[in-house]
Design an enzyme around this catalytic site. Sequence first.
Site, PDB file in Angstrom:
ATOM      1  N   THR A 173     -25.674 -32.406 -18.092  1.00 34.20           N
ATOM      2  CA  THR A 173     -24.259 -32.447 -17.710  1.00 34.20           C
ATOM      3  C   THR A 173     -23.525 -33.649 -18.289  1.00 34.20           C
ATOM      4  OG1 THR A 173     -24.755 -31.332 -15.649  1.00 34.20           O
ATOM      5  CG2 THR A 173     -22.723 -32.572 -15.684  1.00 34.20           C
TER       6      THR A 173
ATOM      7  N   SER B 143     -31.026 -28.720 -19.065  1.00 32.14           N
ATOM      8  CA  SER B 143     -32.458 -28.955 -18.851  1.00 32.14           C
ATOM      9  C   SER B 143     -33.181 -27.758 -18.246  1.00 32.14           C
ATOM     10  CB  SER B 143     -32.698 -30.213 -18.025  1.00 32.14           C
ATOM     11  OG  SER B 143     -32.419 -29.988 -16.669  1.00 32.14           O
TER      12      SER B 143
ATOM     13  N   THR C  71     -30.337 -33.047 -14.917  1.00 34.19           N
ATOM     14  CA  THR C  71     -31.059 -33.380 -13.691  1.00 34.19           C
ATOM     15  C   THR C  71     -31.955 -32.241 -13.193  1.00 34.19           C
ATOM     16  OG1 THR C  71     -29.169 -32.685 -12.348  1.00 34.19           O
ATOM     17  CG2 THR C  71     -29.313 -35.029 -12.908  1.00 34.19           C
TER      18      THR C  71
ATOM     19  N   THR D 180     -48.290 -29.421  -0.713  1.00 27.72           N
ATOM     20  CA  THR D 180     -47.565 -28.946   0.463  1.00 27.72           C
ATOM     21  C   THR D 180     -46.117 -28.582   0.144  1.00 27.72           C
ATOM     22  OG1 THR D 180     -46.767 -29.506   2.680  1.00 27.72           O
ATOM     23  CG2 THR D 180     -47.064 -31.341   1.159  1.00 27.72           C
ATOM     24  N   GLN D 181     -45.592 -27.631   0.912  1.00 27.64           N
ATOM     25  CA  GLN D 181     -44.177 -27.283   0.803  1.00 27.64           C
ATOM     26  C   GLN D 181     -43.292 -28.342   1.455  1.00 27.64           C
ATOM     27  OE1 GLN D 181     -43.553 -23.335   2.459  1.00 27.64           O
ATOM     28  NE2 GLN D 181     -45.096 -22.438   1.129  1.00 27.64           N
ATOM     29  N   CYS D 182     -43.922 -29.204   2.276  1.00 25.83           N
ATOM     30  CA  CYS D 182     -43.147 -30.248   2.960  1.00 25.83           C
ATOM     31  C   CYS D 182     -42.697 -31.293   1.955  1.00 25.83           C
ATOM     32  CB  CYS D 182     -43.993 -30.943   4.024  1.00 25.83           C
ATOM     33  SG  CYS D 182     -44.480 -29.857   5.349  1.00 25.83           S
TER      34      CYS D 182
END
Length: 342
Positions: A14, A60, A91, A273-275
């Site tokens: 950007t 990106s 980003t 982990t998804q956390c």
Amino acid sequence: MPKPHVFIAYTGGTIGMKQSPTGYIPVAGYLAQRMEAMPEFQRDEMPTYTIHEYDPLLDSANMTPVEWGKIAADVVAHYDEYDGFIIIHGTDTMAYTASALSFMLESLGKPVILTGSQIPLAEVRSDARENLITAMLLAGQFRIPEVCIYMNGRLLRGNRARKVSGMGFDAFASPNFPVLGQVGVQIEVNRSLLLPASPFPCRLQGVRPQIHLASLRLFPGISAELVRRVVAPPLQGLVLETYGAGNAPSDNIPLLDALAEANERGVIIVNCTQCLYGGVEMDDYATGHALKEAGVISGYDMTPEAAVAKLYYLLSRDWTAERVKRLMATELRGELTRKREV
Ligand code: ASP
């Protein structure tokens, strides 16, 4: 003292984009022109800079390991000529590129800082000016022997960073590792957290874009058949994004069998982990232990982005599955913390 000189690898994003009928697009030559026209980039306090613009410039979202290879090769080719390196990057996949570069640039002794912006440099409310100025000062004046991301006042270890906001200027967080530096009135770098500078020359460790990887996020009701298809040949590595402390549906025996059979065939399956915070402890719950029994290895508190990049790096080396598994669970560039030794 000669002025520091930084190499700016401009890949797109950007920061240098212009409005078009289909939305923002990168425009060749435009960022360099804007920077030249802005007196702040020419001031005595600022490092001298040389821009290397890639062709084509990319949003990106279009980055691949081929581009990681070009960026890493350019850093190594110019390593001795510059004090530090800036990678201007979109980003969206910056955390992947930063992670990949951290593995590909072996024996790093100088700063490699990725930055970008949420609003193009040419717009009034852009965050690009501060991001770029501070990234250039960090790369030119500080001894930071790491691949980092600098955005919105914070310097983060690249392979610990995650994009957490599509709209805020605070686009990145480093949930499982403290920030390396904080920028306010002063630029403060926390030296005690930095990786040691290597006394050896920086070396390029390429990655093979042809490596077959997948990442799969578990969800309630996920079918064993879907998992079986994902892990089928030619897959070589899988980042499995699991629940909580690394748990999966242990009652779904066909799903566990599909993973175990893939492991037997040499597929490297890494548990992340998804956390956002915390890591994988496969001995905490029976639902996590079932994965361990299937041959899944712990990614500890590694980000899924770092796990993907590390799999590319390790699987490009022609090492045995056992060695890849061992190194996957070993801290190589500050990308993971093992709380309990196993
Ligand atoms: N889509 C853009 C990119 O990643 C977003 C940005 O640069 O912030 O290239």
